[in-house]
Enzyme design. Structure first.
Site, short mmCIF file in Angstrom:
data_model
loop_
_atom_site.label_atom_id
_atom_site.label_comp_id
_atom_site.label_asym_id
_atom_site.label_seq_id
_atom_site.Cartn_x
_atom_site.Cartn_y
_atom_site.Cartn_z
N LEU A 107 -36.32 60.32 -13.14
CA LEU A 107 -36.15 61.24 -12.94
C LEU A 107 -37.57 62.65 -12.15
O LEU A 107 -37.59 62.43 -12.96
CB LEU A 107 -34.74 61.76 -12.38
N TYR A 123 -31.17 67.75 -15.64
CA TYR A 123 -32.29 67.26 -14.49
C TYR A 123 -32.63 66.07 -15.47
O TYR A 123 -33.17 66.30 -16.98
CB TYR A 123 -33.16 67.33 -13.23
N CYS A 124 -32.88 65.06 -15.17
CA CYS A 124 -33.54 64.14 -15.97
C CYS A 124 -32.78 63.44 -16.67
O CYS A 124 -33.91 63.64 -18.25
CB CYS A 124 -34.69 64.22 -15.83
N PRO A 125 -31.19 63.28 -16.75
CA PRO A 125 -31.06 62.85 -18.47
C PRO A 125 -31.18 61.75 -18.91
O PRO A 125 -31.39 61.15 -18.23
CB PRO A 125 -29.41 62.88 -18.01
N LYS A 160 -29.50 71.98 -22.65
CA LYS A 160 -31.00 71.49 -23.02
C LYS A 160 -32.48 71.97 -22.42
O LYS A 160 -32.28 73.21 -21.66
CB LYS A 160 -31.07 70.15 -22.12
#
Length: 280
Positions: free
Chosen positions: A93, A148-150, A161
């Site tokens: 993502l 975001y973009c896990p 993160k």
């Protein structure tokens, strides 16, 4: 004593440094470089490669993001904030790239048995742990919900993160890629992506799931380690670590035959990206 069970240890590491190419260096070129180098390593024309790069104010969307119901509006918002928007040719993502983020690719030959996907992730995880050894902090690899973009190989310190890892397999090569938030505000980047999703979704239900971003789940290494770090410092740690994990580390640019393939790949990626964005 090194054991060869870790992919990080290579007899020779070929280093290609693209971190100081400046603001005109586009992320689409990076995808073309990695595809080209995957083919080169996969065919045995090159030994394993580490490539580092930096891109200025770019949002990289995944294929899934192109299914957002109001994507055109989300893209307009990002462009108004001064970001270029591109779509990568692999899963995942949206992620943010800027001058405080160091990207690293480790490119290996996919062996007869095939490199198990976790071995690629583990090699990158090990690299980052070794690069940051002197800070004596616990770095975990697990999905950070709210980032975001896990993904299952999000790298975090105390639950925040600072990096995400992905993999791409092509023509007998495997590229393990990481973005490392070195400097700047992790939560400000996360807010930007949260607002992008909010505008692109407008609360609609979709058959794809998009992350509900909580900005406090993300931070940069400078924030987490309490020390002003920059890309150059991390590059130094990278080179020192690769030197320790090989008999020989040497700096290189693309070879002539690789440049030809690069131009072909780059054009293909530009055409594809244009087509995806035009369809919106």
């Amino acid at each position: 004593m090194h054991t060869n069970s870790s992919l990080l240890y290579q007899h020779e590491w070929r280093m290609i440094d693209h971190t100081s190419r400046g603001s005109h260096f586009e992320a689409l070129q990076s995808f073309a470089f990695d595809d080209t180098l995957c083919a080169s390593v996969g065919s045995g024309q090159s030994q394993s490669i580490a490539r580092s790069w930096v891109h200025y104010n770019t949002i990289v969307l995944g294929i899934q993001d192109t299914k957002l119901p109001h994507l055109a509006e989300g893209i307009r918002f990002l462009e108004e904030k001064g970001y270029r928007v591109i779509v990568r040719n692999s899963g995942g993502l949206a992620v943010v790239l800027d001058e405080g983020i160091l990207n690293i690719s480790l490119i290996f030959r996919d062996t007869e048995k095939g490199i198990d996907i976790n071995r690629g992730y583990q090699a990158m995880f090990k690299l980052i742990r070794k690069m940051l050894e002197k800070y004596n902090v616990l770095i975990e690899a697990k999905e950070i919900v709210g980032s975001y973009c896990p993904g299952s190989y999000d790298l975090s310190i105390n639950g925040q993160k600072f990096a995400g890892i992905s993999q791409r397999r092509l023509r007998g090569g495997v590229a393990v890629q990481i973005y490392l938030g070195v400097a700047g505000s992790g939560s400000a980047r996360a807010e930007l992506i949260r607002d992008f999703y909010s505008l692109s979704l407008k609360g609609e239900q979709t058959k794809y799931s998009f992350p509900e971003i909580k900005p406090e789940t993300m931070a940069s290494l400078s924030e987490l380690l309490g020390e002003e770090l920059d890309v150059q410092t991390l590059m130094l740690y990278l080179l020192q670590t690769l030197k320790n994990e090989s008999e020989k580390l040497f700096s290189s640019q693309l070879k002539e035959e690789e440049m030809e393939l690069f131009y072909y790949n780059y054009q293909r990626i530009i055409d594809r990206n244009t087509k995806v964005l035009e369809e919106l």
